[in-house]
Design a protein around this motif. Structure first.
Motif, PDB file in Angstrom:
ATOM      1  N   ASN A  13      48.728  75.967  17.141  1.00 35.21           N
ATOM      2  CA  ASN A  13      47.853  75.308  18.109  1.00 35.21           C
ATOM      3  C   ASN A  13      46.891  76.308  18.736  1.00 35.21           C
ATOM      4  O   ASN A  13      46.439  76.126  19.851  1.00 35.21           O
ATOM      5  CB  ASN A  13      48.675  74.582  19.189  1.00 35.21           C
ATOM      6  CG  ASN A  13      49.498  75.534  20.030  1.00 35.21           C
ATOM      7  OD1 ASN A  13      49.619  76.714  19.707  1.00 35.21           O
ATOM      8  ND2 ASN A  13      50.063  75.044  21.109  1.00 35.21           N
ATOM      9  N   LYS A  14      46.555  77.359  18.002  1.00 35.17           N
ATOM     10  CA  LYS A  14      45.713  78.428  18.537  1.00 35.17           C
ATOM     11  C   LYS A  14      44.234  78.053  18.640  1.00 35.17           C
ATOM     12  O   LYS A  14      43.509  78.630  19.429  1.00 35.17           O
ATOM     13  CB  LYS A  14      45.857  79.686  17.679  1.00 35.17           C
ATOM     14  CG  LYS A  14      47.232  80.303  17.773  1.00 35.17           C
ATOM     15  CD  LYS A  14      47.344  81.536  16.920  1.00 35.17           C
ATOM     16  CE  LYS A  14      48.736  82.130  17.046  1.00 35.17           C
ATOM     17  NZ  LYS A  14      48.882  83.326  16.222  1.00 35.17           N
ATOM     18  N   MET A  15      43.799  77.075  17.846  1.00 36.55           N
ATOM     19  CA  MET A  15      42.396  76.669  17.879  1.00 36.55           C
ATOM     20  C   MET A  15      42.156  75.677  19.008  1.00 36.55           C
ATOM     21  O   MET A  15      43.064  74.960  19.417  1.00 36.55           O
ATOM     22  CB  MET A  15      42.002  76.044  16.538  1.00 36.55           C
ATOM     23  CG  MET A  15      42.049  77.003  15.386  1.00 36.55           C
ATOM     24  SD  MET A  15      41.795  76.216  13.790  1.00 36.55           S
ATOM     25  CE  MET A  15      43.443  75.622  13.454  1.00 36.55           C
ATOM     26  N   HIS A  16      40.938  75.640  19.506  1.00 32.11           N
ATOM     27  CA  HIS A  16      40.572  74.727  20.584  1.00 32.11           C
ATOM     28  C   HIS A  16      40.439  73.311  20.032  1.00 32.11           C
ATOM     29  O   HIS A  16      39.664  73.077  19.101  1.00 32.11           O
ATOM     30  CB  HIS A  16      39.268  75.191  21.220  1.00 32.11           C
ATOM     31  CG  HIS A  16      38.829  74.359  22.380  1.00 32.11           C
ATOM     32  ND1 HIS A  16      39.585  74.219  23.512  1.00 32.11           N
ATOM     33  CD2 HIS A  16      37.724  73.610  22.569  1.00 32.11           C
ATOM     34  CE1 HIS A  16      38.957  73.419  24.363  1.00 32.11           C
ATOM     35  NE2 HIS A  16      37.814  73.032  23.801  1.00 32.11           N
ATOM     36  N   ILE A  19      45.034  71.244  15.866  1.00 32.78           N
ATOM     37  CA  ILE A  19      46.386  71.675  15.547  1.00 32.78           C
ATOM     38  C   ILE A  19      46.545  71.710  14.031  1.00 32.78           C
ATOM     39  O   ILE A  19      45.823  71.013  13.316  1.00 32.78           O
ATOM     40  CB  ILE A  19      47.455  70.740  16.167  1.00 32.78           C
ATOM     41  CG1 ILE A  19      47.230  69.282  15.756  1.00 32.78           C
ATOM     42  CG2 ILE A  19      47.521  70.895  17.671  1.00 32.78           C
ATOM     43  CD1 ILE A  19      48.312  68.320  16.207  1.00 32.78           C
ATOM     44  N   THR A  20      47.451  72.554  13.563  1.00 29.05           N
ATOM     45  CA  THR A  20      47.789  72.591  12.154  1.00 29.05           C
ATOM     46  C   THR A  20      49.152  71.938  12.002  1.00 29.05           C
ATOM     47  O   THR A  20      50.108  72.325  12.676  1.00 29.05           O
ATOM     48  CB  THR A  20      47.838  74.040  11.630  1.00 29.05           C
ATOM     49  OG1 THR A  20      46.603  74.676  11.942  1.00 29.05           O
ATOM     50  CG2 THR A  20      48.048  74.062  10.127  1.00 29.05           C
ATOM     51  N   VAL A  21      49.230  70.928  11.135  1.00 31.28           N
ATOM     52  CA  VAL A  21      50.457  70.160  10.956  1.00 31.28           C
ATOM     53  C   VAL A  21      50.964  70.348   9.529  1.00 31.28           C
ATOM     54  O   VAL A  21      50.205  70.172   8.571  1.00 31.28           O
ATOM     55  CB  VAL A  21      50.204  68.657  11.230  1.00 31.28           C
ATOM     56  CG1 VAL A  21      51.474  67.857  11.040  1.00 31.28           C
ATOM     57  CG2 VAL A  21      49.653  68.454  12.632  1.00 31.28           C
ATOM     58  N   ALA A  22      52.243  70.728   9.399  1.00 24.95           N
ATOM     59  CA  ALA A  22      52.875  70.866   8.090  1.00 24.95           C
ATOM     60  C   ALA A  22      53.670  69.597   7.797  1.00 24.95           C
ATOM     61  O   ALA A  22      54.514  69.190   8.589  1.00 24.95           O
ATOM     62  CB  ALA A  22      53.789  72.079   8.064  1.00 24.95           C
ATOM     63  N   VAL A  23      53.403  68.974   6.659  1.00 25.70           N
ATOM     64  CA  VAL A  23      54.084  67.746   6.252  1.00 25.70           C
ATOM     65  C   VAL A  23      54.909  68.056   5.004  1.00 25.70           C
ATOM     66  O   VAL A  23      54.357  68.497   3.987  1.00 25.70           O
ATOM     67  CB  VAL A  23      53.072  66.619   5.956  1.00 25.70           C
ATOM     68  CG1 VAL A  23      53.780  65.382   5.466  1.00 25.70           C
ATOM     69  CG2 VAL A  23      52.245  66.320   7.189  1.00 25.70           C
ATOM     70  N   ASN A  24      56.226  67.846   5.096  1.00 27.44           N
ATOM     71  CA  ASN A  24      57.126  68.101   3.971  1.00 27.44           C
ATOM     72  C   ASN A  24      57.396  66.810   3.218  1.00 27.44           C
ATOM     73  O   ASN A  24      57.710  65.792   3.820  1.00 27.44           O
ATOM     74  CB  ASN A  24      58.455  68.682   4.465  1.00 27.44           C
ATOM     75  CG  ASN A  24      58.286  70.064   5.039  1.00 27.44           C
ATOM     76  OD1 ASN A  24      57.471  70.842   4.555  1.00 27.44           O
ATOM     77  ND2 ASN A  24      59.029  70.382   6.077  1.00 27.44           N
ATOM     78  N   ASN A  49      44.465  69.112  23.848  1.00 29.38           N
ATOM     79  CA  ASN A  49      45.293  70.306  23.631  1.00 29.38           C
ATOM     80  C   ASN A  49      46.706  70.111  24.170  1.00 29.38           C
ATOM     81  O   ASN A  49      47.242  70.961  24.872  1.00 29.38           O
ATOM     82  CB  ASN A  49      44.649  71.535  24.287  1.00 29.38           C
ATOM     83  CG  ASN A  49      43.391  71.971  23.567  1.00 29.38           C
ATOM     84  OD1 ASN A  49      43.323  71.965  22.348  1.00 29.38           O
ATOM     85  ND2 ASN A  49      42.377  72.321  24.329  1.00 29.38           N
ATOM     86  N   GLU A  50      47.349  68.980  23.856  1.00 29.56           N
ATOM     87  CA  GLU A  50      48.654  68.668  24.428  1.00 29.56           C
ATOM     88  C   GLU A  50      49.824  69.007  23.526  1.00 29.56           C
ATOM     89  O   GLU A  50      50.964  68.918  23.948  1.00 29.56           O
ATOM     90  CB  GLU A  50      48.713  67.198  24.827  1.00 29.56           C
ATOM     91  CG  GLU A  50      48.451  66.227  23.689  1.00 29.56           C
ATOM     92  CD  GLU A  50      48.290  64.798  24.156  1.00 29.56           C
ATOM     93  OE1 GLU A  50      49.298  64.093  24.166  1.00 29.56           O
ATOM     94  OE2 GLU A  50      47.158  64.421  24.502  1.00 29.56           O
ATOM     95  N   CYS A  51      49.577  69.416  22.286  1.00 29.69           N
ATOM     96  CA  CYS A  51      50.669  69.711  21.358  1.00 29.69           C
ATOM     97  C   CYS A  51      51.045  71.185  21.399  1.00 29.69           C
ATOM     98  O   CYS A  51      50.192  72.053  21.588  1.00 29.69           O
ATOM     99  CB  CYS A  51      50.265  69.352  19.932  1.00 29.69           C
ATOM    100  SG  CYS A  51      50.053  67.594  19.696  1.00 29.69           S
ATOM    101  N   ASN A  52      52.343  71.445  21.206  1.00 31.25           N
ATOM    102  CA  ASN A  52      52.864  72.807  21.147  1.00 31.25           C
ATOM    103  C   ASN A  52      53.499  73.039  19.786  1.00 31.25           C
ATOM    104  O   ASN A  52      53.852  72.092  19.073  1.00 31.25           O
ATOM    105  CB  ASN A  52      53.901  73.033  22.255  1.00 31.25           C
ATOM    106  CG  ASN A  52      53.270  72.927  23.628  1.00 31.25           C
ATOM    107  OD1 ASN A  52      52.234  73.514  23.884  1.00 31.25           O
ATOM    108  ND2 ASN A  52      53.886  72.166  24.505  1.00 31.25           N
TER     109      ASN A  52
END
Length: 80
Positions: A13-16, A19-24, A49-52
């Protein structure tokens, strides 16, 4: 128009507002029949920006927002 939903884990979540989400996805190998875990990474738009990192989130496909962003954040399913 059909919109696609998927569930994954936030790995960055470093970008303004992004978010980057990994889907398995578990798939069976066509020849050896072994279960393989395939991971896809998606950039998703997070307006507030609410996700961690570690959160389980639901994302939805969307029109292109930037060069690599084609998904938007819908809701948190499980907080880390």
């Amino acid at each position: 128009m059909h919109t696609k939903h998927t569930i994954g884990r936030v790995i960055s979540n470093k970008m303004h507002k992004t978010i980057t989400v990994a889907v398995n996805n578990k798939i069976s190998h066509s020849k050896y029949k072994k279960i393989i875990t395939k991971t896809n990474k998606y950039y998703a738009h997070d307006e507030n920006n609410e996700c961690n990192i570690g959160d389980i989130v639901k994302i939805q496909s969307h029109r292109p927002i930037s060069k690599k962003k084609r998904w938007i954040f819908i809701q948190k399913i499980l907080e880390q």
